[in-house]
Enzyme design. Structure first.
Site, short mmCIF file in Angstrom:
data_model
loop_
_atom_site.label_atom_id
_atom_site.label_comp_id
_atom_site.label_asym_id
_atom_site.label_seq_id
_atom_site.Cartn_x
_atom_site.Cartn_y
_atom_site.Cartn_z
N THR B 158 24.12 -30.98 59.81
CA THR B 158 24.66 -31.71 58.67
C THR B 158 25.53 -32.90 59.11
O THR B 158 26.25 -32.81 60.09
CB THR B 158 25.50 -30.75 57.80
N GLY B 197 30.77 -25.15 62.43
CA GLY B 197 31.85 -24.22 62.77
C GLY B 197 32.05 -24.18 64.27
O GLY B 197 31.08 -24.21 65.03
N GLU B 440 24.09 -23.53 54.24
CA GLU B 440 22.75 -22.99 54.55
C GLU B 440 21.81 -23.04 53.35
O GLU B 440 21.12 -22.07 53.05
CB GLU B 440 22.87 -21.56 55.07
#
Lengths: 506, 506
Positions: B158, B197, B440
């Site tokens: 992303t 993350g 997701e």
């Protein structure tokens, strides 16, 4: 096309500027309507400029990066500057109710104390309770000092084990005629006061609600003014056990606290005696009417409805602006990525929230006016519209808080991952709106009270009684509802209102 | 009646003990069923004891009181101890998939890193991507080091301006045959990787998804292994711009990061080449089938469904226990305050959440088994059930995340003010569940993909084709649906399933 903001000089995203240029109405007209007229709009702009352009009111580090303790300290610093500026306004004769409302609500307040004010309960509960339930002598003693923040108060009613069912409160206030004092005591752990905002570290006084015992008899719950901390050292007074209840989903700079009493003695004159009284010898004198103590509770619910309108319009504004600026996913293969507002799914999410925020604001204004009118009537001894106001405030507090909470989340989720970032303002806004579903009358309980009021009115309608204005449609529609008749559908505004009333009555 | 917990020795609230004593089934039987048999249950208990009783894994200060930076540091400390214990397990031969799943999910993981693990993406995305998309030579180079945490990775797909529409990613990987290197570059601000993350401070490697250019031609997006930081000093390598995207509604110890490239060169062998390849001279070789790269994406969605079942059962358990312990508001005047679970309004809130948590868990197990079966078939070159698995995973990811989010809030609000306290665990649980609505595969997008799959299957049903097992009911019901016939209502379980299928097909 505007490409920079007139007042800040900041560059405006061209997609946003383009959307604005397509507006089909005069924005300034709407701004005047929205803010209650040209003059109020100017005041609002002047006020925002006065507060938000002050460099002292810019936090060095955003709250969400600070520790729990630092959040409170920063909010206290900001509030102190904020209220110093209020004093400046007072000297200019500009500190009207609108200034206080703006400072304590999601409007201007969230610019100064984004995660709640440590002083909110002082203004929203402590002062109004003094105004509503103190005698003129008591007001003379406390109001001036409270108004100038020489003392800071909160309102301590809810206990660790007791919220909704107020009659179940355990804290006792036992009158001792020998010393002309009340003895405040927490007989159990569940009797500890739990939740009052500002109680943990800010307040040095509180209105404490306790079960009154005098001459061996129990008389129910009454409010008492209690000094909690030394006015100089801020240390808790003997017998006072006070502290913070801990971190929360939101409102973390409000410093919600706990409070226990170990046989704490206060003078007789500290019972708020505008309504019920205890005389020197311990004789209890009942209030002329129990409804008179509803005032503060209804005031707070009316304020909440207004707050919800503010939070929802804030959320809708952020989501709509983001949807103008963000481009994603071609609608047809091969096309460039459109502004996400052009996706029908996005429109279905956001347009109803814009409409809702306007409906909420108008509802809040209606309720605010009704509250002021009924309060004026109350002061003249006319209690006729009190049950209606109570029913309306219950219902609208429950509906606007739950709808605003859901709407804020729709707006947040419509901004994708970026809505999950603290810098989007959605997380704090959600913390405020969802908290209001629980405090000041848990929503399920208020909906049951609303249902009870409506059933009562329906019974009255069936007996041909005249009903208060807001529920008069029940009587108008009584006959047709019982006969399951539906009026002819009519697309005019009165027709739509009629249709809603028919559905509601059915 | 039990009054103290067997394993902890803690006193049990008598109201809770009384409720438990009334249980109509053997709790141990249910626990075995719930955990997949006696052996798995014992393993789970042993594992929980092994991790959660370790005094090193007790935080000195709960996370919610720490600053943003301290939250990350504490989570890193806890994770490090947690993974050191995993190595101990490995030496004992006890580090099965269940241990990793428990550590990385809301189950055991939330005991160690309550606001998310800085290492989660390493295990959930980095390692599975290597397993699924690296060649055997690449696996030999990276897997061992990654598995033993000598390198820590994340998955960077992303970008600030690009999420859902993956083809719109802007990061480029341009092959230079002269040096046999790819040049990674972020041409704009919106091209910066955003959200991964562990990227901000934890990872020193990443799988980076970028637009591949070779011999002047564009070939679409492909994954590359990129070293981000020096393995000794942990300082960013030249041309790497990396940092944190900031505080969020939840998951604040995950350290989501941003990543920009200024013409960063990586060796040719760092493109993950199990499927597509770039040869030394820059010749591009297409993957035999594009579906092969779906693996990791589907794996993560299957894991999310399982997570949601865990979070929901956690929330339902907390709310049900609280409702046994809390007493409030007499049902009839004059009676004592009952356990709030005795209020019908509370039952209507909580009982459906208990049922839902069980249904979610069984759904998660079904999907997990289906995933394993289809993956095994895929390895044999059989792609038949891939679209079905993709449709199921899309649909169930969207439905379980949005339903679990709503359910967690119902549970929280059913606990009144106490549910708003961080110590109730609801705020963090909400942060996890609602985040999964966006990441997701954004839910609106996944629901549209589900709709597309169902429309395709309906068309196939209309043409009399054989449909995959989970949607076979569409064909069975095709004729009766088109004729608007409804089967006779039958209260048996097959009858209820038939009714659901008829409704869904209609």
């Amino acid at each position: 096309m505007t490409t920079s903001n007139k007042s800040t000089g900041m560059k405006i995203n061209p997609d946003l500027a383009h959307e604005r240029s397509k507006c089909s109405f005069v924005v300034e007209d709407f701004a005047e309507f929205w803010n209650g007229g040209k003059e109020k709009l100017e005041e609002k702009r002047w006020r925002e400029n006065f507060f938000l352009r002050d460099p002292e009111l810019k936090p060095e580090i955003p709250l969400e990066y600070l520790s729990h303790k630092e959040k409170f300290e920063e909010a206290t610093r900001m509030s102190t500057i904020g209220f110093r500026k209020v004093r400046e306004l007072r000297d200019l004769g500009k500190d009207g109710i609108d200034t206080y409302m703006a400072l304590l609500s999601g409007n201007l307040g969230s610019g100064i104390t984004p995660d709640g004010s440590p002083f909110a309960l002082h203004y929203i509960m402590f002062l109004p309770t003094l105004m509503g339930q103190a005698t003129p002598e008591q007001q003379a003693e406390w109001m001036g000092r409270a108004w100038s923040c020489n003392i800071i108060g909160t309102y301590a009613q809810t206990e660790l084990g007791h919220g909704t069912f107020i009659r179940g409160l355990e804290t006792t206030a036992t009158y001792d005629p020998k010393t002309e004092e009340f003895v405040l005591h927490s007989p159990t752990l569940t009797a500890y006061k739990w939740w009052p905002g500002g109680l943990a570290h800010t307040a040095n006084y509180a209105v404490v609600v306790a079960q009154l015992y005098t001459k061996g008899q129990h008389h129910g719950i009454f409010p008492f003014i209690v000094q909690l901390r030394d006015e100089e050292t801020h240390m808790p007074l003997p017998g006072i056990k006070v502290g913070e209840i801990g971190a929360k989903l939101g409102m973390n700079s409000v410093n919600n606290g706990f409070l226990g009493f170990d046989n704490v003695r206060i003078p007789r004159k500290n019972m708020l005696m505008k309504n019920a009284q205890v005389e020197k010898d311990g004789t209890f004198i009942k209030a002329p009417s129990s409804v008179l103590t509803y005032g503060t509770m209804m005031f707070v619910r009316v304020v909440i409805v207004r707050d919800m309108a503010n939070y929802l319009s804030k959320a809708a504004t952020i989501a709509v602006r983001y949807s103008a600026v963000r481009r994603q996913s071609p609608i047809n293969p091969g096309e460039p990525e459109p502004q996400i507002m052009d996706h029908v799914t996005q429109q279905l999410k956001l347009f109803p929230q814009i409409a809702k925020s306007i409906a909420f604001r108008m509802t809040a204004d209606y309720l605010w006016n009704m509250y002021n009118q009924v309060t004026t009537e109350l002061d003249k001894g006319d209690l006729d519209r009190l049950p209606e106001l109570h029913g309306m405030a219950c219902c609208l507090k429950a509906i606007t808080t739950s709808d605003a909470t859901a709407a804020v989340e729709i707006c947040r989720l419509a901004c994708g991952g970026h809505g999950y970032l603290s810098c989007s303002s959605f997380p704090l806004t959600y913390g405020f709106t969802t908290a209001a579903m629980t405090y000041e009358g848990e929503n399920t309980v208020l909906l049951l009270q609303t249902a009870r009021y409506l059933m009562k009115m329906w019974l009255a309608a069936s007996q041909g009684e005249t009903l208060p204005p807001t529920v008069a449609y029940l009587r108008r529609n009584f006959k047709s509802t019982m006969e399951a008749k539906r009026p002819k559908w009519d697309k005019s505004i009165p027709g739509i209102i009629n249709a809603f009333e028919t559905c509601a009555a059915g």
